[in-house]
Design an enzyme around this catalytic site. Structure first.
Site, PDB file in Angstrom:
ATOM      1  N   GLU A 183     -13.759 -33.203  14.755  1.00 46.72           N
ATOM      2  CA  GLU A 183     -14.006 -34.460  15.450  1.00 46.72           C
ATOM      3  C   GLU A 183     -15.457 -34.903  15.283  1.00 46.72           C
ATOM      4  OE1 GLU A 183     -11.102 -32.080  18.130  1.00 46.72           O
ATOM      5  OE2 GLU A 183     -12.665 -31.688  16.629  1.00 46.72           O
ATOM      6  N   ASP A 239      -5.503   0.634  -9.534  1.00 48.30           N
ATOM      7  CA  ASP A 239      -5.756  -0.660 -10.171  1.00 48.30           C
ATOM      8  C   ASP A 239      -7.216  -1.067 -10.230  1.00 48.30           C
ATOM      9  OD1 ASP A 239      -3.014  -0.746 -10.318  1.00 48.30           O
ATOM     10  OD2 ASP A 239      -2.756  -2.188  -8.688  1.00 48.30           O
ATOM     11  N   LEU A 250       2.378   0.867   1.925  1.00 47.65           N
ATOM     12  CA  LEU A 250       1.793   0.037   2.975  1.00 47.65           C
ATOM     13  C   LEU A 250       2.723  -1.117   3.314  1.00 47.65           C
ATOM     14  CD1 LEU A 250      -0.530  -0.749   4.832  1.00 47.65           C
ATOM     15  CD2 LEU A 250      -1.626  -1.890   2.894  1.00 47.65           C
TER      16      LEU A 250
END
Length: 359
Positions: free
Chosen positions: A46, A194, A295
């Site tokens: 705003e 990786d 995971l």
């Protein structure tokens, strides 16, 4: 409001712990001011829109994707700023459940004599700030699980070869996903196998660096890899067991990583619900998990995955290849975690599907 939501989406991944908000000021059918929450959360949307509009804001209508704040923090209340600028009408997509706001912004605007409407494109606004809202209501960030797999759900051959299953367009989209999240989460196996960078490349956003989140109970991570070499330059948080080797702790701290202690669960895994709460405590609102399989399975099993984005490539790797998701011990179909399809789109030679947790 659609334009304001478009502005808000451009701030995803850049404004945490604040929400990303868009604001459009219109007077006489003409846009006189635009703003979105700045990187880091301030200035607010705003304030930026009012600064652009100047005197043209008097008598205008403000379209705001989230209820203007009504409390004084690092900046004055946006509700007061809109009223002081002479804005006549404010259209709000959704109210802000933050206890410091929670309807107070709308009430302040009405007390100042402004016309206020709430609820325009509310579903779209909820989707944009889902992570911020989850952090406020459940204490944890939104979690997106990204999978890139073969037709039979494999992420690498039996020998571990994984580059590249999907094509360049899909990989470019993954970098955009990283840019739209506050942090990128991977397990220890992904780091060891990786040597990932977990950065945002080839999008003209070299300055944007999501937090790198690593899960390694014992801190048995290579320190000579890319993450270790750049831990002082890029925010790197490692979630680990409180009993992890002190020498490893000291070594990672000296490299510049922030260490976060997470207790063990009875099954011998780190307590992932506690992990997500700790990330929420640190202000994260959106986390992208990029693996690995163990995971991913643990997050799904703990009902922590809000969305799955799956890139499916047109190849088959077979049962001896590495699965995208580890074992879930699903004894019956009715017990399987279920997600509903939101969209499915071809991306180059691959297919992208997006799924949301049911319930």
């Amino acid at each position: 409001m659609r334009a304001a939501l478009g502005l808000a989406r451009r701030g995803l991944g850049r404004t945490w712990p604040n929400p990303t908000v868009g604001c459009i000021l219109v007077r006489g059918g003409t846009v006189v001011g635009r703003g979105r929450t700045a990187a880091g959360g301030r200035p607010h949307a705003e304030a930026r829109a009012l600064a652009e509009a100047g005197e043209r804001a008097r008598g205008a209508t403000a379209y705001v994707t989230l209820e203007p704040c009504a409390h004084t923090g690092a900046t004055p209340p946006c509700a007061d700023a809109l009223a002081a600028a002479g804005v006549a009408r404010v259209v709000v997509a959704i109210e802000d459940p933050d206890p410091r706001v929670n309807g107070a912004g709308v009430e302040a605007l009405r007390r100042a004599g402004l016309q206020v409407e709430v609820g325009l494109l509310a579903a779209e606004a909820l989707a944009v700030n889902r992570g911020f809202l989850l952090r406020l209501t459940q204490g944890r960030p939104m979690l997106t699980l990204k999978l890139a797999a073969s037709l039979d759900g494999r992420i690498a051959t039996g020998t571990g070869e994984s580059r590249w299953i999907t094509g360049p367009r899909a990989r470019a989209e993954v970098h955009l996903m990283r840019a739209q999240h506050d942090a990128v989460l991977v397990g220890a196996g992904t780091v060891r196998n990786d040597d990932p960078r977990l950065d945002v490349r080839d999008l003209g956003m070299a300055d944007h660096r999501p937090v790198r989140l690593l899960v390694s109970g014992t801190l048995s991570l290579p320190r000579d890899g890319h993450i270790g070499r750049t831990a002082r330059e890029v925010p790197t948080w490692i979630c680990h067991d409180p009993e992890a080797d002190p020498a490893r702790r000291d070594a990672w701290s000296e490299l510049g990583a922030e260490l976060i202690e997470i207790p063990w669960q009875a099954d011998g895994q780190l307590d992932l619900p506690v992990l997500m709460q700790r990330l929420g405590d640190r202000g994260l609102t959106r986390v992208l998990c990029e693996g690995g399989a163990r995971l991913a399975a643990a997050l799904i099993e703990d009902d922590l995955v809000d969305e799955i984005v799956c890139y499916t490539a047109g190849l088959v790797l077979g049962a001896d290849a590495i699965p995208a998701v580890g074992g879930l011990d699903v004894a019956a179909l009715q017990l399987a975690p279920r997600f509903r399809l939101l969209e499915s789109t071809q991306v180059g030679p691959d297919l992208r599907s997006r799924w949301r947790r049911r319930g």
